[in-house]
Design a protein around this motif. Structure first.
Motif, mmCIF file in Angstrom:
data_model
loop_
_atom_site.group_PDB
_atom_site.id
_atom_site.type_symbol
_atom_site.label_atom_id
_atom_site.label_comp_id
_atom_site.label_asym_id
_atom_site.label_seq_id
_atom_site.Cartn_x
_atom_site.Cartn_y
_atom_site.Cartn_z
ATOM 1 N N ALA A 182 40.007 76.767 116.671
ATOM 2 C CA ALA A 182 40.588 77.650 115.660
ATOM 3 C C ALA A 182 39.945 79.024 115.702
ATOM 4 C CB ALA A 182 40.388 77.039 114.274
ATOM 5 N N VAL A 183 40.674 79.985 115.127
ATOM 6 C CA VAL A 183 40.125 81.325 114.951
ATOM 7 C C VAL A 183 38.811 81.192 114.180
ATOM 8 C CG1 VAL A 183 40.500 83.533 113.773
ATOM 9 C CG2 VAL A 183 42.370 82.469 115.060
ATOM 10 N N GLY A 184 37.813 81.937 114.632
ATOM 11 C CA GLY A 184 36.499 81.895 113.996
ATOM 12 C C GLY A 184 35.466 81.076 114.745
ATOM 13 N N HIS A 185 35.911 80.196 115.668
ATOM 14 C CA HIS A 185 34.937 79.438 116.451
ATOM 15 C C HIS A 185 34.127 80.400 117.319
ATOM 16 C CE1 HIS A 185 36.772 75.128 116.329
ATOM 17 N NE2 HIS A 185 36.539 75.628 115.125
ATOM 18 N N THR A 186 32.844 80.125 117.444
ATOM 19 C CA THR A 186 31.964 81.006 118.213
ATOM 20 C C THR A 186 31.138 80.217 119.223
ATOM 21 O OG1 THR A 186 30.150 80.849 116.630
ATOM 22 C CG2 THR A 186 31.717 82.643 116.308
ATOM 23 N N ALA A 187 30.650 80.936 120.200
ATOM 24 C CA ALA A 187 29.679 80.414 121.159
ATOM 25 C C ALA A 187 28.738 81.560 121.499
ATOM 26 C CB ALA A 187 30.356 79.886 122.414
ATOM 27 N N VAL A 188 27.491 81.202 121.732
ATOM 28 C CA VAL A 188 26.464 82.201 122.033
ATOM 29 C C VAL A 188 25.705 81.763 123.271
ATOM 30 C CG1 VAL A 188 24.359 83.317 121.195
ATOM 31 C CG2 VAL A 188 26.215 82.790 119.590
ATOM 32 N N ILE A 189 25.467 82.715 124.156
ATOM 33 C CA ILE A 189 24.535 82.491 125.256
ATOM 34 C C ILE A 189 23.489 83.602 125.202
ATOM 35 C CG2 ILE A 189 26.183 81.296 126.741
ATOM 36 C CD1 ILE A 189 26.378 83.854 128.424
ATOM 37 N N THR A 190 22.331 83.322 125.750
ATOM 38 C CA THR A 190 21.296 84.343 125.861
ATOM 39 C C THR A 190 20.884 84.443 127.321
ATOM 40 O OG1 THR A 190 19.538 82.757 125.374
ATOM 41 C CG2 THR A 190 20.415 84.022 123.516
ATOM 42 N N THR A 191 20.473 85.624 127.693
ATOM 43 C CA THR A 191 19.995 85.837 129.055
ATOM 44 C C THR A 191 18.960 86.946 129.042
ATOM 45 O OG1 THR A 191 20.685 86.128 131.358
ATOM 46 C CG2 THR A 191 21.750 87.550 129.733
ATOM 47 N N SER A 216 27.604 92.140 135.571
ATOM 48 C CA SER A 216 26.872 91.038 134.942
ATOM 49 C C SER A 216 27.316 90.845 133.498
ATOM 50 C CB SER A 216 25.364 91.301 134.991
ATOM 51 O OG SER A 216 24.914 91.300 136.328
ATOM 52 N N MET A 217 27.553 91.944 132.805
ATOM 53 C CA MET A 217 27.976 91.850 131.414
ATOM 54 C C MET A 217 29.325 91.132 131.307
ATOM 55 S SD MET A 217 28.564 94.835 128.557
ATOM 56 C CE MET A 217 30.144 95.355 129.230
ATOM 57 N N VAL A 218 30.277 91.493 132.164
ATOM 58 C CA VAL A 218 31.590 90.845 132.131
ATOM 59 C C VAL A 218 31.442 89.356 132.459
ATOM 60 C CG1 VAL A 218 33.853 90.731 133.265
ATOM 61 C CG2 VAL A 218 32.911 92.935 132.536
ATOM 62 N N TYR A 219 30.611 89.013 133.427
ATOM 63 C CA TYR A 219 30.356 87.607 133.755
ATOM 64 C C TYR A 219 29.877 86.853 132.510
ATOM 65 C CZ TYR A 219 27.933 83.473 135.443
ATOM 66 O OH TYR A 219 27.499 82.181 135.614
ATOM 67 N N HIS A 220 28.903 87.419 131.811
ATOM 68 C CA HIS A 220 28.361 86.751 130.626
ATOM 69 C C HIS A 220 29.376 86.685 129.489
ATOM 70 C CE1 HIS A 220 24.335 87.685 132.543
ATOM 71 N NE2 HIS A 220 24.424 86.372 132.482
ATOM 72 N N MET A 221 30.213 87.700 129.359
ATOM 73 C CA MET A 221 31.285 87.667 128.354
ATOM 74 C C MET A 221 32.254 86.520 128.643
ATOM 75 S SD MET A 221 32.245 91.679 127.912
ATOM 76 C CE MET A 221 31.615 92.604 126.517
ATOM 77 N N GLU A 222 32.616 86.375 129.903
ATOM 78 C CA GLU A 222 33.518 85.290 130.268
ATOM 79 C C GLU A 222 32.860 83.928 130.062
ATOM 80 O OE1 GLU A 222 36.866 85.782 133.182
ATOM 81 O OE2 GLU A 222 35.253 86.840 134.238
ATOM 82 N N TRP A 223 31.591 83.818 130.378
ATOM 83 C CA TRP A 223 30.875 82.547 130.242
ATOM 84 C C TRP A 223 30.774 82.146 128.765
ATOM 85 C CZ3 TRP A 223 30.175 78.012 131.434
ATOM 86 C CH2 TRP A 223 29.034 77.259 131.167
ATOM 87 N N ALA A 224 30.427 83.073 127.892
ATOM 88 C CA ALA A 224 30.349 82.755 126.458
ATOM 89 C C ALA A 224 31.719 82.330 125.939
ATOM 90 C CB ALA A 224 29.821 83.956 125.670
ATOM 91 N N SER A 225 32.761 83.005 126.374
ATOM 92 C CA SER A 225 34.121 82.668 125.951
ATOM 93 C C SER A 225 34.532 81.296 126.472
ATOM 94 C CB SER A 225 35.103 83.731 126.441
ATOM 95 O OG SER A 225 34.786 84.985 125.853
ATOM 96 N N ARG A 226 34.168 80.997 127.695
ATOM 97 C CA ARG A 226 34.494 79.691 128.285
ATOM 98 C C ARG A 226 33.820 78.552 127.529
ATOM 99 N NH1 ARG A 226 36.488 76.872 132.294
ATOM 100 N NH2 ARG A 226 35.284 75.265 133.348
ATOM 101 N N LYS A 227 32.590 78.783 127.085
ATOM 102 C CA LYS A 227 31.882 77.733 126.344
ATOM 103 C C LYS A 227 32.659 77.288 125.111
ATOM 104 C CE LYS A 227 27.553 77.460 125.701
ATOM 105 N NZ LYS A 227 26.145 77.678 125.321
ATOM 106 N N ILE A 228 33.416 78.195 124.532
ATOM 107 C CA ILE A 228 34.200 77.835 123.345
ATOM 108 C C ILE A 228 35.272 76.808 123.688
ATOM 109 C CG2 ILE A 228 35.878 78.686 121.653
ATOM 110 C CD1 ILE A 228 34.282 81.307 121.580
ATOM 111 N N ILE A 229 35.960 76.984 124.806
ATOM 112 C CA ILE A 229 37.100 76.114 125.099
ATOM 113 C C ILE A 229 36.704 74.781 125.737
ATOM 114 C CG2 ILE A 229 38.671 78.079 125.312
ATOM 115 C CD1 ILE A 229 38.726 77.468 128.379
#
Length: 131
Positions: free
Chosen positions: A6-15, A38-51
């Protein structure tokens, strides 16, 4: 997709920024700071963790669009927090808003949106073979 996303779900990664993340081309470092790549890679990875928890065994997510603004540099050793938040979800299309912040200074490093599409693995395989 499994229900529940649902809208509002979040995921966080740190590097932590390392020399391997520098802005560089053909092995030549342009700037010794966190690269946009690298930033785009990490953005995609955090987004992928949600799904990931919502994918059926026969499904996979594919990146469909990334919009990114790199607004400040991050030096070696900077600890970054990349936070993705679902802002749109319609059937098999998920859009996340993503921020990249330096955890020590809370300075914004980058922000953007990532769009993912969830498809059956068989369709993805066919599309790859047809390309």
């Amino acid at each position: 997709m499994k229900s529940g996303l649902a809208v509002g779900h979040t995921a966080v990664i740190t590097t932590e920024v390392t020399p391997g993340m520098y802005a560089q081309f053909e092995g030549n470092v342009v700037h010794p700071v966190y690269s946009t790549v690298s930033m785009v890679y990490h953005m995609e990875w955090a987004s992928r963790k949600i799904i990931l928890p919502y994918l059926e065994d026969d499904e996979e997510g594919m990146g469909a669009e990334v919009n990114a603004r790199h607004v400040a540099p991050a030096k070696t050793g900077s600890l970054l927090e990349i936070r993705a938040n679902v802002i749109e979800h319609e059937r098999n299309v998920i859009v996340t808003e993503v921020t990249v912040r330096d955890r020590k200074s809370d300075r914004l490093i980058g922000k953007g949106e990532v769009k993912q599409v969830v498809l059956p693995k068989e369709i993805i395989k066919e599309r790859i073979q047809d390309s």
